[in-house]
Design a protein around this motif. Structure first.
Motif, mmCIF file in Angstrom:
data_model
loop_
_atom_site.group_PDB
_atom_site.id
_atom_site.type_symbol
_atom_site.label_atom_id
_atom_site.label_comp_id
_atom_site.label_asym_id
_atom_site.label_seq_id
_atom_site.Cartn_x
_atom_site.Cartn_y
_atom_site.Cartn_z
ATOM 1 N N SER A 1 1.651 -1.210 4.287
ATOM 2 C CA SER A 1 1.461 -2.607 4.674
ATOM 3 C C SER A 1 1.338 -3.478 3.426
ATOM 4 N N CYS B 1 -6.023 0.741 5.561
ATOM 5 C CA CYS B 1 -6.118 2.199 5.789
ATOM 6 C C CYS B 1 -7.117 2.894 4.864
ATOM 7 N N CYS C 1 -0.046 3.300 3.739
ATOM 8 C CA CYS C 1 0.310 2.769 5.067
ATOM 9 C C CYS C 1 1.462 1.767 4.988
ATOM 10 N N CYS D 1 0.847 -1.196 0.000
ATOM 11 C CA CYS D 1 0.000 0.000 0.000
ATOM 12 C C CYS D 1 0.881 1.244 0.000
ATOM 13 N N CYS E 1 -7.115 -0.280 -0.040
ATOM 14 C CA CYS E 1 -6.352 -0.938 1.021
ATOM 15 C C CYS E 1 -7.285 -1.322 2.171
ATOM 16 N N TYR F 1 -6.960 3.389 1.748
ATOM 17 C CA TYR F 1 -6.356 4.109 0.610
ATOM 18 C C TYR F 1 -7.016 3.619 -0.680
HETATM 19 ZN ZN ZN Z 1 -2.964 1.104 3.334
#
Ligand code: ZN
Length: 276
Positions: free
Chosen positions: A28, A45, A26, A23, A42, A47
């Motif tokens: 991750s 978060c 974030c 991502c 995502c 996104y």
């Molecule tokens: Zn994210």
């Protein structure tokens, strides 16, 4: 033997990239499959990642209803433009080859929960979704299509702005597209603008901001000039959330922020209101 094990070790990251998506916000790692199943949003978060034009059409229109129009329109090169990185012509050829697209927007007709619409969907992969004369032409022709058939018009924007390789002709598309969508009002045809990440420059300064309803995806970058340019001009520090969907909603520039998973139903709800 050492040479072989080295080669093996070098291959591993490629395999990892095949399975995982990182991502951009974030940082991750998310399984590619999960990322895709979550509409490129995502799960950690929220996104909202970029979509290609056809991916966007796939999740927005009813299955099997999309009919593309004016797909043959391609960029023109009126200035025979060349910069340090080579010619515009060569760049366009490489982009067309890479993306399978002829321009930075895909236009056509389809249905949203059974309601017939005309759509124009921009694709950021094509020269940063820039507004070239081909893009402007397609957006205008699609709005004429909506006008002639009295069908609602929806534009999904994703663009870095005007395509400077085409000089003034690129800037003229701002007026041309706005004139096209303004005409829809004569026939009470609704025009909905959906702003996705990013919608900047000449696109945000023209058709993207003049919808009867302007909707943005969460966290999208929306603005005209870049943050640094503005800060240097006004000699002031801008707020952190400046030029985001959330900031624009708070200041009355857009009407709503809609999660990607809810976009189709929200559009259908708005259109059914106009249909009454
Ligand atoms: Zn994210």
């Amino acid at each position: 033997m050492a040479w072989f094990s080295k080669a093996k070790a070098r291959k591993r990251p490629t395999r990892r990239e095949e399975i995982w998506n990182r991502c951009p916000k974030c940082k991750s790692h998310v399984f590619k499959e999960d990322w895709h199943n979550n509409l490129s949003v995502c799960p950690r978060c929220n996104y909202h990642g970029k979509l290609t034009a056809y991916e966007r059409i796939g999740i927005t229109l009813d299955s099997g209803t999309f009919r593309e129009i004016n797909e043959g329109i391609t960029p023109s090169d009126p200035l025979s433009f060349v910069d340090g990185k080579g010619s515009y012509k060569a760049k366009v050829a490489a982009t067309r080859e890479k993306t399978g697209l002829n321009e930075s927007v895909v236009t056509g007709t389809g249905k949203i929960n059974g309601i017939s619409v005309v759509v124009a969907v921009m694709d950021f992969r094509f020269l940063g979704g820039s507004l070239g004369s081909g893009t402007g032409e397609k957006i205008l022709l699609a709005s004429n299509h909506a006008y002639d058939r009295r069908m609602p018009y929806i534009i999904f924007s994703a663009s870095g702005g005007a395509r400077m390789h085409e000089g003034i002709l690129s800037l003229m598309q701002m007026a041309k597209t706005c004139a096209g969508v303004a005409r829809l009002e004569e026939r009470r045809v609704p025009y909905i603008s959906v702003l996705t990440d990013p919608t900047t420059g000449g696109v945000s300064a023209s058709y993207a901001m003049v919808g009867d309803v302007n909707i943005a995806e969460p966290g999208a970058l929306i603005g005209f000039a870049g943050r640094r340019v503005i800060e240097n001009t006004i000699k002031q520090k801008l707020p952190d959330d400046f030029q985001t969907s959330e900031y624009l909603l708070e200041h009355g520039f857009i009407d709503a922020i809609v999660q990607r998973k809810d976009m189709k139903d929200t559009l259908a709800k708005i259109l059914s209101f106009y249909n009454r």
